[in-house]
Design a protein around this motif. Structure first.
Motif, PDB file in Angstrom:
ATOM      1  N   PHE A 141       0.820  -1.201   0.000  1.00 30.45           N
ATOM      2  CA  PHE A 141       0.000   0.000   0.000  1.00 30.45           C
ATOM      3  C   PHE A 141       0.863   1.264   0.000  1.00 30.45           C
ATOM      4  N   PHE A 142       0.203   2.370  -0.309  1.00 25.67           N
ATOM      5  CA  PHE A 142       0.839   3.666  -0.208  1.00 25.67           C
ATOM      6  C   PHE A 142       1.149   3.959   1.266  1.00 25.67           C
ATOM      7  N   ASN A 143       1.738   5.121   1.512  1.00 26.93           N
ATOM      8  CA  ASN A 143       2.083   5.507   2.883  1.00 26.93           C
ATOM      9  C   ASN A 143       0.877   5.577   3.801  1.00 26.93           C
ATOM     10  N   ASP A 144      -0.295   5.889   3.230  1.00 31.29           N
ATOM     11  CA  ASP A 144      -1.488   6.027   4.069  1.00 31.29           C
ATOM     12  C   ASP A 144      -2.057   4.675   4.491  1.00 31.29           C
ATOM     13  N   GLY A 145      -1.552   3.577   3.928  1.00 32.44           N
ATOM     14  CA  GLY A 145      -2.032   2.260   4.287  1.00 32.44           C
ATOM     15  C   GLY A 145      -3.394   1.923   3.726  1.00 32.44           C
ATOM     16  N   GLN A 146      -3.958   2.771   2.858  1.00 35.40           N
ATOM     17  CA  GLN A 146      -5.298   2.561   2.305  1.00 35.40           C
ATOM     18  C   GLN A 146      -5.264   2.258   0.804  1.00 35.40           C
ATOM     19  N   ARG A 147      -4.464   3.017   0.075  1.00 35.23           N
ATOM     20  CA  ARG A 147      -4.444   2.881  -1.389  1.00 35.23           C
ATOM     21  C   ARG A 147      -3.475   1.776  -1.801  1.00 35.23           C
ATOM     22  N   ARG A 148      -3.985   0.808  -2.538  1.00 34.55           N
ATOM     23  CA  ARG A 148      -3.188  -0.345  -2.948  1.00 34.55           C
ATOM     24  C   ARG A 148      -2.246   0.033  -4.097  1.00 34.55           C
ATOM     25  N   ILE A 149      -1.033  -0.523  -4.082  1.00 31.76           N
ATOM     26  CA  ILE A 149      -0.069  -0.309  -5.165  1.00 31.76           C
ATOM     27  C   ILE A 149      -0.421  -1.251  -6.310  1.00 31.76           C
ATOM     28  N   ASP A 150      -0.811  -0.696  -7.434  1.00 28.46           N
ATOM     29  CA  ASP A 150      -1.207  -1.500  -8.585  1.00 28.46           C
ATOM     30  C   ASP A 150      -0.072  -1.693  -9.588  1.00 28.46           C
ATOM     31  N   PHE A 151       0.905  -0.814  -9.557  1.00 29.02           N
ATOM     32  CA  PHE A 151       2.040  -0.916 -10.478  1.00 29.02           C
ATOM     33  C   PHE A 151       3.190  -0.115  -9.889  1.00 29.02           C
ATOM     34  N   VAL A 152       4.395  -0.449 -10.323  1.00 34.76           N
ATOM     35  CA  VAL A 152       5.590   0.248  -9.846  1.00 34.76           C
ATOM     36  C   VAL A 152       6.445   0.622 -11.040  1.00 34.76           C
ATOM     37  N   LEU A 153       6.862   1.899 -11.091  1.00 34.32           N
ATOM     38  CA  LEU A 153       7.808   2.378 -12.091  1.00 34.32           C
ATOM     39  C   LEU A 153       9.121   2.705 -11.386  1.00 34.32           C
ATOM     40  N   VAL A 154      10.218   2.373 -12.020  1.00 33.78           N
ATOM     41  CA  VAL A 154      11.536   2.575 -11.408  1.00 33.78           C
ATOM     42  C   VAL A 154      12.409   3.376 -12.364  1.00 33.78           C
ATOM     43  N   TYR A 155      13.052   4.404 -11.835  1.00 25.76           N
ATOM     44  CA  TYR A 155      14.012   5.149 -12.650  1.00 25.76           C
ATOM     45  C   TYR A 155      15.208   5.531 -11.785  1.00 25.76           C
ATOM     46  N   GLU A 156      16.273   5.969 -12.450  1.00 27.44           N
ATOM     47  CA  GLU A 156      17.487   6.370 -11.763  1.00 27.44           C
ATOM     48  C   GLU A 156      17.592   7.885 -11.793  1.00 27.44           C
ATOM     49  N   ASP A 157      17.746   8.471 -10.628  1.00 27.18           N
ATOM     50  CA  ASP A 157      17.807   9.928 -10.501  1.00 27.18           C
ATOM     51  C   ASP A 157      19.079  10.448 -11.171  1.00 27.18           C
ATOM     52  N   GLU A 158      18.901  11.242 -12.240  1.00 26.34           N
ATOM     53  CA  GLU A 158      20.053  11.739 -13.002  1.00 26.34           C
ATOM     54  C   GLU A 158      20.942  12.662 -12.172  1.00 26.34           C
ATOM     55  N   SER A 159      20.344  13.384 -11.251  1.00 21.10           N
ATOM     56  CA  SER A 159      21.122  14.359 -10.475  1.00 21.10           C
ATOM     57  C   SER A 159      22.107  13.695  -9.521  1.00 21.10           C
ATOM     58  N   ARG A 160      21.916  12.407  -9.270  1.00 21.00           N
ATOM     59  CA  ARG A 160      22.799  11.727  -8.322  1.00 21.00           C
ATOM     60  C   ARG A 160      23.732  10.736  -9.018  1.00 21.00           C
TER      61      ARG A 160
ATOM     62  N   TYR B 277      12.930   4.921 -17.940  1.00 16.26           N
ATOM     63  CA  TYR B 277      12.606   4.114 -16.769  1.00 16.26           C
ATOM     64  C   TYR B 277      13.432   2.839 -16.842  1.00 16.26           C
ATOM     65  N   LYS B 278      13.826   2.341 -15.693  1.00 11.68           N
ATOM     66  CA  LYS B 278      14.604   1.103 -15.653  1.00 11.68           C
ATOM     67  C   LYS B 278      13.721  -0.129 -15.610  1.00 11.68           C
ATOM     68  N   ALA B 279      12.500   0.012 -15.109  1.00  5.65           N
ATOM     69  CA  ALA B 279      11.605  -1.139 -15.017  1.00  5.65           C
ATOM     70  C   ALA B 279      10.194  -0.657 -14.758  1.00  5.65           C
ATOM     71  N   ALA B 280       9.225  -1.513 -15.074  1.00  6.24           N
ATOM     72  CA  ALA B 280       7.814  -1.275 -14.774  1.00  6.24           C
ATOM     73  C   ALA B 280       7.168  -2.636 -14.568  1.00  6.24           C
ATOM     74  N   PHE B 281       6.528  -2.839 -13.417  1.00  8.53           N
ATOM     75  CA  PHE B 281       6.017  -4.172 -13.110  1.00  8.53           C
ATOM     76  C   PHE B 281       4.957  -4.093 -12.016  1.00  8.53           C
ATOM     77  N   PRO B 282       4.023  -5.057 -11.976  1.00  9.16           N
ATOM     78  CA  PRO B 282       3.135  -5.208 -10.809  1.00  9.16           C
ATOM     79  C   PRO B 282       3.865  -5.961  -9.710  1.00  9.16           C
ATOM     80  N   LEU B 283       3.334  -5.904  -8.508  1.00  6.04           N
ATOM     81  CA  LEU B 283       4.012  -6.482  -7.346  1.00  6.04           C
ATOM     82  C   LEU B 283       3.553  -7.900  -7.062  1.00  6.04           C
ATOM     83  N   HIS B 284       4.507  -8.748  -6.626  1.00 11.29           N
ATOM     84  CA  HIS B 284       4.121  -9.989  -5.960  1.00 11.29           C
ATOM     85  C   HIS B 284       3.452  -9.623  -4.633  1.00 11.29           C
ATOM     86  N   ASP B 285       2.585 -10.510  -4.149  1.00  6.36           N
ATOM     87  CA  ASP B 285       1.830 -10.138  -2.951  1.00  6.36           C
ATOM     88  C   ASP B 285       2.558 -10.461  -1.644  1.00  6.36           C
ATOM     89  N   CYS B 286       3.626 -11.292  -1.699  1.00  8.98           N
ATOM     90  CA  CYS B 286       4.350 -11.619  -0.472  1.00  8.98           C
ATOM     91  C   CYS B 286       5.627 -12.355  -0.844  1.00  8.98           C
TER      92      CYS B 286
END
Length: 910
Positions: A61-80, A241-250
């Motif tokens: 879930f998101f930080n609020d513990g209510q909204r479910r994570i349906d997908f994840v996008l990953v990128y590398e911060d260019e400034s770092r 983006y380096k990756a885009a994927f749904p999450l395993h549940d556990c």
């Protein structure tokens, strides 16, 4: 805010003059477009709330513990980044900002956080709210529950065998059966008709991820020459983006601590992927729920194919044992090994100059092995496999129809959308002949014709290249046979241990098979990329069209690649060799290969064994060992024990990506194996057994790989196994012809039968009763040594003594005969018998196949009733209820109108 967003867009267009195109921001109705600067700043911090809630590494879930994570996008911060190109990184950052802004415009909610282990990595979590899910479920025609199913009752039909089926089945107390519903395509304006008990559970995680991926694949981020660039696939491929994927549940080894987590990954690992479940049936419903119908239908097909292989393997082993137990009764093999028969028959050289004369008994061991495979059981097994493959295909159609109904994919063809890559190229405007409205297409009819021509030419060119490699192997065989023939047979008495098993033919066959396998593996790697390039250039409209087109190309490539050497050995080697005084030369230089006196069947068996075994080992190394090693290396570089503090999205990121064509390669591997099992089974009755053992392991290995080593795949719908079904049907038809021809032309069964029934007794033979005695002497023709030409003359060894004649494998008149070296009457009897056998065998098997196909309907009567019942209830629930409401409303309106008229007329009447 809209005005500010407009200024941001103009500013970005001015700054992007040197770029490839303009950054695109979308304004969808009343949706507010966020400022790019504020969006980027959101990605640069982690709140204390994150630390507090996400202490559990399996949080979904998101930080609020209510909204479910349906997908994840990953990128590398260019400034770092330590080393980075400022201009390139700035362009990538702006494209990413525009893309994420447009995602928010489409209603998705984003939340970003940095990696726990590597602060350069940023994870963007994506959540789809209820309204977005409903909107796109209607757009995508997703079928959702209407009411619980009142037809399907799970009851065992095995009676006394119920205890046995329980042992083989998954424990229902662990994996509970899914509740079954009647379903219909979702419509927002009829939401009340659907079975919505809990909004959070109405769309399961697989459906949510599928909807989000649909949006991610169609959101724009750049405009180049009036052509939009969009889709997460382009952004990942370009490195934005380096990756885009749904999450395993556990985690797969233990259950999640979160009580709301279904722990489906853990259950799949325990009851499906774990070695202790190797004897159990697959939990197909849970596989389909977790990975989608496309993965589910593959494992359903693979499981059904493996079950059917059990019957074929039993019959194949029985035929093999029949040949093995009767090899001592093989009269013609005894004659080859007998010192007074085979030991005194001097054979002509099989190549020019360097090859010596040799005695027939040096092929004693190979003739004994040949008796095992070239027996009457081989004929029975070939006929059986012709029927088996038809039964398999017809019963699979019925099983597939059941899965289509149970998994709501009966009318899937109406739901399919165009591929984003296709939509991006739609720049030509034409008038649709049916709707008479404007629509966009990627190219004109003439352009499509040119593309098809170029693609067909490219496919033809690469197939010719494969054939050229096969010719190279043949040239190798012809060349190396001369070397082995000149060096191996030193002791002509056949007692040398090495010579006893390693004849020139055997050495040539084994080395050529190994080299052929290596070349096949190298060419496969090249042709995979070539086929993908050709299919991308062809630009199919839908994902199904894309996969079907790629399937045909890849199968055509691999069919020629894998089977060409087998076809050469089975139908060409030793068939056009001439005779010692007038041999036939390959490419005008190399003398054609000859088969052993017993034929080329054993060599074909050797080729199949090496290719099938080597292919299975190589695939397991490539598919299992490499991902495991990569994940092991990744865990080694990460901090020890980091899984306890690493969130779920970061754990999944470090797994291996499956790729969109991962399942395609699994199908291709099995279909190639299916070809080996059916096309050449007459030469190798143990092929179904090897395939059965391989498939039992393949199912569990693939399950282990998906649940433990790879990121979770995006769930996809699939109605059937696609183009693989007609390919298997084509293989089944071709298999009848190939096996009939193998028995007729590659094995020695027909010549032996002709000798037994015609030439062992008068008027052609000297025996008083039917027998196989004298077969070897009758089937080896005589050649006069003095008739050798200088070019084709052999290199006789002194150990053979003086001799004036030698023998060779053919049916020709001896020297001194009025028609010397012409084909004799035995030859024409054998040819007539071979042609008659092929015609009779093909007609019998094809007749049986036609009857079976006609007698077994593709859809069972019970499944048809279920489909009709569902359509009836859907019509009743969605349409008749609304008709009743409309009638009721019309009645109320009519009463009010009558009352109004009555109120107006009453004063006048009074």
């Amino acid at each position: 805010m809209k005005k500010m967003s407009r200024n941001v867009l103009l500013q970005m267009e001015e700054e992007d003059d040197d770029d490839d195109g303009d950054i695109v921001l979308e304004n969808l109705g009343q949706t507010i477009i966020p400022d790019l600067g504020s969006l980027e700043s959101q990605h640069d911090f982690r709140t204390p709330e994150f630390e507090e809630f996400n202490g559990k590494s399996d949080s979904l879930f998101f930080n609020d513990g209510q909204r479910r994570i349906d997908f994840v996008l990953v990128y590398e911060d260019e400034s770092r980044k330590e080393t980075s190109k400022k201009g390139t990184n700035e362009k990538q950052r702006r494209k990413r900002q525009a893309y994420e802004s447009n995602l928010i415009c489409h209603g998705l909610q984003l939340e970003a956080t940095r990696s726990v282990l590597d602060d350069k990595l940023v994870f963007v979590k994506v959540h789809a709210p209820w309204e977005v899910l409903c909107t796109y479920a209607e757009i995508m025609h997703i079928k959702l529950p209407l009411k619980p199913n009142d037809l399907k009752n799970r009851s065992s039909a095995f009676g006394t065998l119920n205890w046995f089926t329980k042992v083989l089945s998954v424990d229902e107390s662990i994996i509970k059966p899914e509740q079954e519903f009647f379903t219909a395509p979702f419509e927002k304006n009829r939401m009340n008709d659907f079975y919505i008990v809990d909004r959070d559970a109405f769309f399961n995680p697989a459906t949510r991820s599928r909807i989000v991926y649909f949006i991610l694949s169609r959101v724009k981020y750049q405009l180049i020459n009036n052509v939009s660039k969009f889709g997460i696939n382009r952004l990942v491929n370009s490195g934005i983006y380096k990756a885009a994927f749904p999450l395993h549940d556990c985690k797969f080894r233990r259950q999640s601590e979160d009580p709301s987590c279904p722990n489906e990954r853990y259950l799949l690992y325990r009851e499906w992927a774990h070695p202790r479940s190797i004897y159990k049936k697959q939990p197909l419903d849970l596989i389909r729920k977790y990975y989608g119908e496309k993965i589910g239908i593959y494992f359903a097909w693979l499981g059904y194919y493996t079950q059917m292989l059990l019957l074929a393997a039993v019959v194949g082993v029985a035929c093999f044992l029949y040949g093995y137990l009767n090899q001592d009764n093989c009269t013609w093999s005894k004659e080859v090994c007998h010192p007074d028969i085979g030991g005194k028959i001097i054979m002509c050289p099989q190549c020019d100059r360097l090859c010596p004369f040799w005695k027939l008994n040096i092929t004693c061991e190979s003739s004994k092995k040949l008796c095992i495979f070239d027996s009457f059981g081989t004929l029975v097994f070939a006929v059986f496999m012709g029927v088996w493959v038809t039964l398999f295909l017809e019963f699979w159609k019925r099983r597939q129809a059941e899965l289509e109904y149970e998994w709501d994919t009966v009318e899937l063809q109406q739901e399919e959308q165009a591929r984003p890559e296709y939509e991006a190229r739609c720049t030509h405007v034409v008038i649709n002949e049916i709707t008479q409205e404007e629509e966009r297409i990627p190219f004109t009819a003439w352009g499509k014709c040119i593309r098809i021509t170029l693609c067909a030419s490219a496919v033809f060119f690469w197939i010719l290249l494969i054939i050229a490699s096969v010719i190279g192997i043949i040239v190798y065989r012809l060349s190396v046979f001369i070397v082995f023939s000149a060096k191996l047979p030193k002791n002509i008495n056949g007692t040398d241990p090495i010579q006893k098993y390693l004849t020139p033919q055997t050495a040539t066959s084994i080395t050529a098979s190994i080299i052929s396998f290596i070349i096949i593996m190298i060419l496969n790697t090249i042709y995979e990329k070539v086929a993908i390039m050709i299919t991308n250039f062809e630009l199919p409209r839908t994902q199904t069209d894309y996969e079907n087109s790629l399937t045909m190309k890849m199968f055509l490539f691999q069919f020629v690649n894998y089977y060409s050497s087998c076809f050469y050995i089975a139908f060409f080697k030793g068939k056009f060799v001439g005779y010692p005084g007038d041999p036939v030369y390959w490419l005008g230089k190399y003398r054609n290969e000859e088969c052993d006196p017993g034929g080329c069947l054993l060599e074909l068996t050797t080729q199949l064994t090496i290719i099938m075994g080597g292919k299975a080992i190589w695939n397991n190394i490539q598919e299992v060992l490499l991902p495991w090693i990569m994940n092991l290396i990744g865990r080694f570089h990460r901090v020890s024990g980091s899984e306890k503090i690493t969130p779920r999205w970061e754990q999944d990121y470090h797994l291996q990506p499956m790729g969109k064509l991962g399942l395609f390669y699994e199908y291709l591997e099995m279909i190639i194996q299916f070809g080996f099992v059916t096309l050449f089974v007459a030469s190798f009755p143990l092929a179904p057994l090897l395939a059965l053992v391989n498939n039992i392991l393949e199912i569990r290995v693939d399950a282990w790989k998906l649940t433990t080593q790879f990121r979770r795949l995006v769930p996809e719908k699939a109605q059937d196994i696609g183009a693989w079904q007609p390919i298997m049907q084509g293989i089944a038809i071709l298999a009848v012809v190939t096996n009939a021809m193998i028995i007729a032309f590659t094995s020695d069964m027909i010549p032996r039968l002709v000798y037994y029934w015609s030439f062992s007794v008068p008027p052609y033979g000297d025996h008083t009763s039917y027998t196989m005695e004298g077969y070897i002497n009758n089937t080896l023709s005589i050649f006069k040594v003095a008739d050798f030409k200088n070019k084709s003359k052999g290199n006789p060894y002194s150990e053979l003594g003086n001799h004036t004649t030698c023998r060779y494998r053919d049916f020709r008149y001896p020297p001194g005969h009025p028609q010397e070296y012409k084909h004799n009457i035995y030859y024409w009897h054998v040819i007539a018998a071979k042609l008659a056998f092929i015609i009779v065998m093909e007609h019998i098997i094809y007749s049986v196949k036609f009857f079976i196909s006609y007698a077994i309907p593709d859809v069972s009567k019970r499944t048809k009733s279920k489909i009709q019942r569902e359509k009836y209830l859907t019509q009743k629930l969605l349409h008749e209820n609304h008709l009743k409401d409309m009638t009721k409303n019309m009645g109320v309106i009519a009463e009010r109108m009558i009352e109004a008229v009555d109120n107006n007329l009453r004063p006048k009447l009074e």
